[in-house]
Design an enzyme around this catalytic site. Structure first.
Site, PDB file in Angstrom:
ATOM      1  CB  CYS A  82      -0.971   0.007   1.171  1.00 59.57           C
ATOM      2  SG  CYS A  82      -0.290   0.593   2.722  1.00 59.57           S
ATOM      3  CD  GLU A  83      -0.683   5.597  -3.473  1.00 60.06           C
ATOM      4  OE1 GLU A  83      -0.024   5.274  -4.470  1.00 60.06           O
ATOM      5  OE2 GLU A  83      -1.555   6.489  -3.479  1.00 60.06           O
ATOM      6  CG  HIS A  84      -2.254   5.386   2.011  1.00 59.19           C
ATOM      7  ND1 HIS A  84      -3.491   4.827   1.812  1.00 59.19           N
ATOM      8  CD2 HIS A  84      -2.154   6.403   1.121  1.00 59.19           C
ATOM      9  CE1 HIS A  84      -4.122   5.484   0.852  1.00 59.19           C
ATOM     10  NE2 HIS A  84      -3.340   6.442   0.421  1.00 59.19           N
ATOM     11  CG  HIS A  85       0.121   2.510   6.278  1.00 62.38           C
ATOM     12  ND1 HIS A  85      -1.099   2.490   5.646  1.00 62.38           N
ATOM     13  CD2 HIS A  85      -0.031   3.295   7.371  1.00 62.38           C
ATOM     14  CE1 HIS A  85      -1.966   3.228   6.328  1.00 62.38           C
ATOM     15  NE2 HIS A  85      -1.343   3.739   7.376  1.00 62.38           N
ATOM     16  CD  GLN A 123      -8.742  -4.019  -2.708  1.00 64.14           C
ATOM     17  OE1 GLN A 123      -8.352  -4.019  -1.546  1.00 64.14           O
ATOM     18  NE2 GLN A 123      -9.810  -4.702  -3.097  1.00 64.14           N
ATOM     19  CG  HIS A 151      -5.822  -3.480   2.547  1.00 63.80           C
ATOM     20  ND1 HIS A 151      -5.255  -2.528   1.739  1.00 63.80           N
ATOM     21  CD2 HIS A 151      -6.790  -4.077   1.823  1.00 63.80           C
ATOM     22  CE1 HIS A 151      -5.872  -2.531   0.565  1.00 63.80           C
ATOM     23  NE2 HIS A 151      -6.811  -3.461   0.589  1.00 63.80           N
ATOM     24  CB  CYS A 153      -1.525  -0.751   6.391  1.00 61.36           C
ATOM     25  SG  CYS A 153      -2.920  -0.472   5.300  1.00 61.36           S
TER      26      CYS A 153
HETATM   27 ZN   LIG Z   1      -1.996   1.253   4.109  1.00 61.76          ZN
END
Ligand SMILES: [Zn+2]
Length: 192
Positions: A82-85, A123, A151, A153
């Site tokens: 995931c690009e956030h975490h 996603q 996920h 994260c």
């Molecule tokens: Zn994430």
């Protein structure tokens, strides 16, 4: 799939070394000595989709064919970050399309999923990119893509119950316009 290409002295290794110190670790202790290099190689490999274009993996496997029934490839496993975490999300992709004179070799659809999953992703975007790439390459009557994923994260941080899945979909052409095509696709996806 292009092999990861870790140059000696990959800058990622130095960054991981600093990261370990910042986390309160001793990067010189035996268990961690090779960790910065290993992490660098793993990250290069898990993000090698940036070096690939959809047409690189499917262009040589597109055939003229007068088949006009739905083609479905189910349960394609994928692993992404995931690009956030930068933590894993992973699951299955289901891809269907209605050909209009052109089909693609079935083994190429999982490769297409790999091109987009081996990047920092979300996603929804992964779902759209797979559908749009197939739509561009084949100009079929329609395309449907469903992605089911866990996920880490969310699960590891307790934001969501472990094992909970997130489901996203993208419908193009007849899959969007024609409820019968869409429900045929979704029925086939649900059937195990
Ligand atoms: Zn994430």
């Amino acid at each position: 799939m292009a092999r990861p290409n870790p140059k000696p002295g990959d800058p990622i290794a130095d960054l991981v070394d600093s990261l370990l110190v910042e986390l309160g670790e001793n990067p010189r202790r035996p268990g961690l000595r090779d960790t910065p290099d290993r992490v660098a190689r793993a990250l290069r490999e898990l993000t090698n989709g940036y070096d690939l274009k959809p047409k690189d993996v499917i262009a040589d496997a597109i055939f003229e064919q007068d088949y006009d029934e739905m083609v479905l490839v189910k349960d394609i496993p994928f692993y992404s970050l995931c690009e956030h975490h930068m933590l894993p999300f992973f699951g299955q992709v289901h891809v269907g399309y209605l050909p209009k004179g052109r089909v693609v070799g079935l083994s190429k659809i999982p490769r297409l999923v790999e091109v987009f999953s081996r990047r920092l992703q979300i996603q929804e975007q992964l779902t759209n990119q797979v559908a749009d790439a197939l739509n561009t390459a084949l100009t079929p009557k329609g395309v449907g893509v469903v992605v089911e994923a866990r996920h880490l994260c969310m699960e590891m941080r307790g934001v969501e119950t472990p094992g909970g899945r997130m489901i996203t979909s993208r419908m193009l052409g007849t899959f969007r316009r024609d409820p019968r095509t869409r429900s045929e696709f979704l029925d086939l996806v649900r059937r195990s």
